[in-house]
Design a protein around this motif. Structure first.
Motif, mmCIF file in Angstrom:
data_model
loop_
_atom_site.group_PDB
_atom_site.id
_atom_site.type_symbol
_atom_site.label_atom_id
_atom_site.label_comp_id
_atom_site.label_asym_id
_atom_site.label_seq_id
_atom_site.Cartn_x
_atom_site.Cartn_y
_atom_site.Cartn_z
ATOM 1 N N UNK A 1 11.161 19.320 10.663
ATOM 2 C CA UNK A 1 11.866 18.666 9.650
ATOM 3 C C UNK A 1 10.612 18.319 7.809
ATOM 4 N N UNK A 2 11.316 18.195 7.284
ATOM 5 C CA UNK A 2 10.693 18.054 5.614
ATOM 6 C C UNK A 2 11.558 16.691 5.134
ATOM 7 N N UNK A 3 11.737 16.042 5.932
ATOM 8 C CA UNK A 3 12.459 14.827 5.452
ATOM 9 C C UNK A 3 11.542 13.568 6.458
ATOM 10 N N UNK A 4 11.179 13.406 7.109
ATOM 11 C CA UNK A 4 11.300 12.639 8.300
ATOM 12 C C UNK A 4 9.835 13.061 8.659
ATOM 13 N N UNK A 5 8.989 10.968 8.291
ATOM 14 C CA UNK A 5 7.821 11.059 9.083
ATOM 15 C C UNK A 5 7.305 11.444 10.380
ATOM 16 N N UNK A 6 5.919 11.516 10.053
ATOM 17 C CA UNK A 6 5.243 11.845 12.285
ATOM 18 C C UNK A 6 5.912 10.015 12.267
ATOM 19 N N UNK A 7 4.447 10.065 12.684
ATOM 20 C CA UNK A 7 4.510 8.681 14.216
ATOM 21 C C UNK A 7 3.553 7.596 12.936
ATOM 22 N N UNK A 8 2.203 8.434 12.586
ATOM 23 C CA UNK A 8 1.385 7.620 11.458
ATOM 24 C C UNK A 8 1.190 8.080 10.317
ATOM 25 N N UNK A 9 0.480 7.844 9.534
ATOM 26 C CA UNK A 9 -0.048 7.773 8.446
ATOM 27 C C UNK A 9 -1.387 8.063 8.616
ATOM 28 N N UNK A 10 -1.824 9.217 7.923
ATOM 29 C CA UNK A 10 -3.116 9.967 7.407
ATOM 30 C C UNK A 10 -4.505 8.990 7.854
ATOM 31 N N UNK A 11 -4.155 7.875 7.826
ATOM 32 C CA UNK A 11 -5.372 6.875 8.054
ATOM 33 C C UNK A 11 -5.401 6.266 8.816
ATOM 34 N N UNK A 12 -3.592 6.718 9.751
ATOM 35 C CA UNK A 12 -3.660 5.896 11.820
ATOM 36 C C UNK A 12 -2.518 4.870 11.381
ATOM 37 N N UNK A 13 -2.297 4.736 10.250
ATOM 38 C CA UNK A 13 -1.129 3.442 10.443
ATOM 39 C C UNK A 13 0.233 3.558 10.736
ATOM 40 N N UNK A 14 1.399 2.893 11.904
ATOM 41 C CA UNK A 14 2.400 2.862 12.431
ATOM 42 C C UNK A 14 3.516 3.304 10.980
ATOM 43 N N UNK A 15 4.240 4.453 11.325
ATOM 44 C CA UNK A 15 5.010 4.571 10.025
ATOM 45 C C UNK A 15 6.305 4.223 9.953
ATOM 46 N N UNK B 1 0.887 -1.026 -0.532
ATOM 47 C CA UNK B 1 -0.457 0.404 -0.188
ATOM 48 C C UNK B 1 0.668 1.924 -0.221
ATOM 49 N N UNK B 2 0.057 2.892 -0.284
ATOM 50 C CA UNK B 2 0.905 3.157 -0.609
ATOM 51 C C UNK B 2 0.097 4.961 -0.180
ATOM 52 N N UNK B 3 0.486 4.773 1.157
ATOM 53 C CA UNK B 3 -0.132 6.144 2.238
ATOM 54 C C UNK B 3 0.688 7.406 1.924
ATOM 55 N N UNK B 4 0.301 8.229 2.991
ATOM 56 C CA UNK B 4 0.140 9.559 2.933
ATOM 57 C C UNK B 4 0.969 9.817 4.770
ATOM 58 N N UNK B 5 1.513 10.394 4.730
ATOM 59 C CA UNK B 5 2.100 11.246 6.004
ATOM 60 C C UNK B 5 2.991 12.075 6.267
ATOM 61 N N UNK B 6 1.926 12.964 7.878
ATOM 62 C CA UNK B 6 2.607 14.337 7.546
ATOM 63 C C UNK B 6 4.417 13.784 8.434
ATOM 64 N N UNK B 7 4.088 15.251 7.521
ATOM 65 C CA UNK B 7 6.565 15.757 8.119
ATOM 66 C C UNK B 7 6.594 15.285 9.786
ATOM 67 N N UNK B 8 8.074 15.041 10.544
ATOM 68 C CA UNK B 8 7.190 15.134 11.196
ATOM 69 C C UNK B 8 7.629 16.146 11.574
ATOM 70 N N UNK C 1 -6.435 3.806 0.117
ATOM 71 C CA UNK C 1 -8.653 4.827 0.338
ATOM 72 C C UNK C 1 -8.220 5.663 1.133
ATOM 73 N N UNK C 2 -8.244 5.226 2.076
ATOM 74 C CA UNK C 2 -8.004 6.530 3.521
ATOM 75 C C UNK C 2 -7.326 7.699 3.339
ATOM 76 N N UNK C 3 -6.432 6.898 3.012
ATOM 77 C CA UNK C 3 -5.288 8.358 3.115
ATOM 78 C C UNK C 3 -5.644 9.272 1.936
ATOM 79 N N UNK C 4 -5.836 8.546 0.855
ATOM 80 C CA UNK C 4 -6.651 9.669 -0.757
ATOM 81 C C UNK C 4 -7.894 10.061 -0.504
ATOM 82 N N UNK C 5 -8.524 9.719 0.768
ATOM 83 C CA UNK C 5 -9.990 10.771 0.479
ATOM 84 C C UNK C 5 -9.479 11.783 1.647
#
Length: 93
Positions: free
Chosen positions: A42-56, A32-39, A85-89
């Protein structure tokens, strides 16, 4: 919405053949491909969760950045069939 990164949720099983969903040097195909906010800060490290709530934690970050391609989809086109689909929404809202 702040800066976003694209992350890949990989299959648990090893790839048995080469497919378009396996990047060079990658042993497991993208599930799956997810979207995650940056930590924060920083602009290069992800935060702890994707937009759908999965651990990154175990998700590799893609080179593709949605902000770098404002005219295109938020995800790399070659992974269109694997988009969460949840991240996409959330990204489309």
């Amino acid at each position: 919405m702040g800066e976003m990164l694209v992350v890949y949720e990989l299959d648990k099983a090893l790839a048995t053949r080469v497919s378009p969903r396996v990047s060079p040097g990658e042993e497991r195909p993208v599930r799956r491909v997810h979207a995650a906010p940056c930590a924060p800060g920083t602009r290069t490290a992800t935060g702890p969760r994707t937009l759908c709530g999965k651990d990154t934690f175990a998700m590799p970050t893609a080179c593709w950045k949605p902000s770098g391609h404002p005219e295109a989809s938020w995800y790399p086109e070659e992974y269109a069939s694997a988009v969460c689909p949840d991240c996409d929404a959330v990204m489309e809202a």
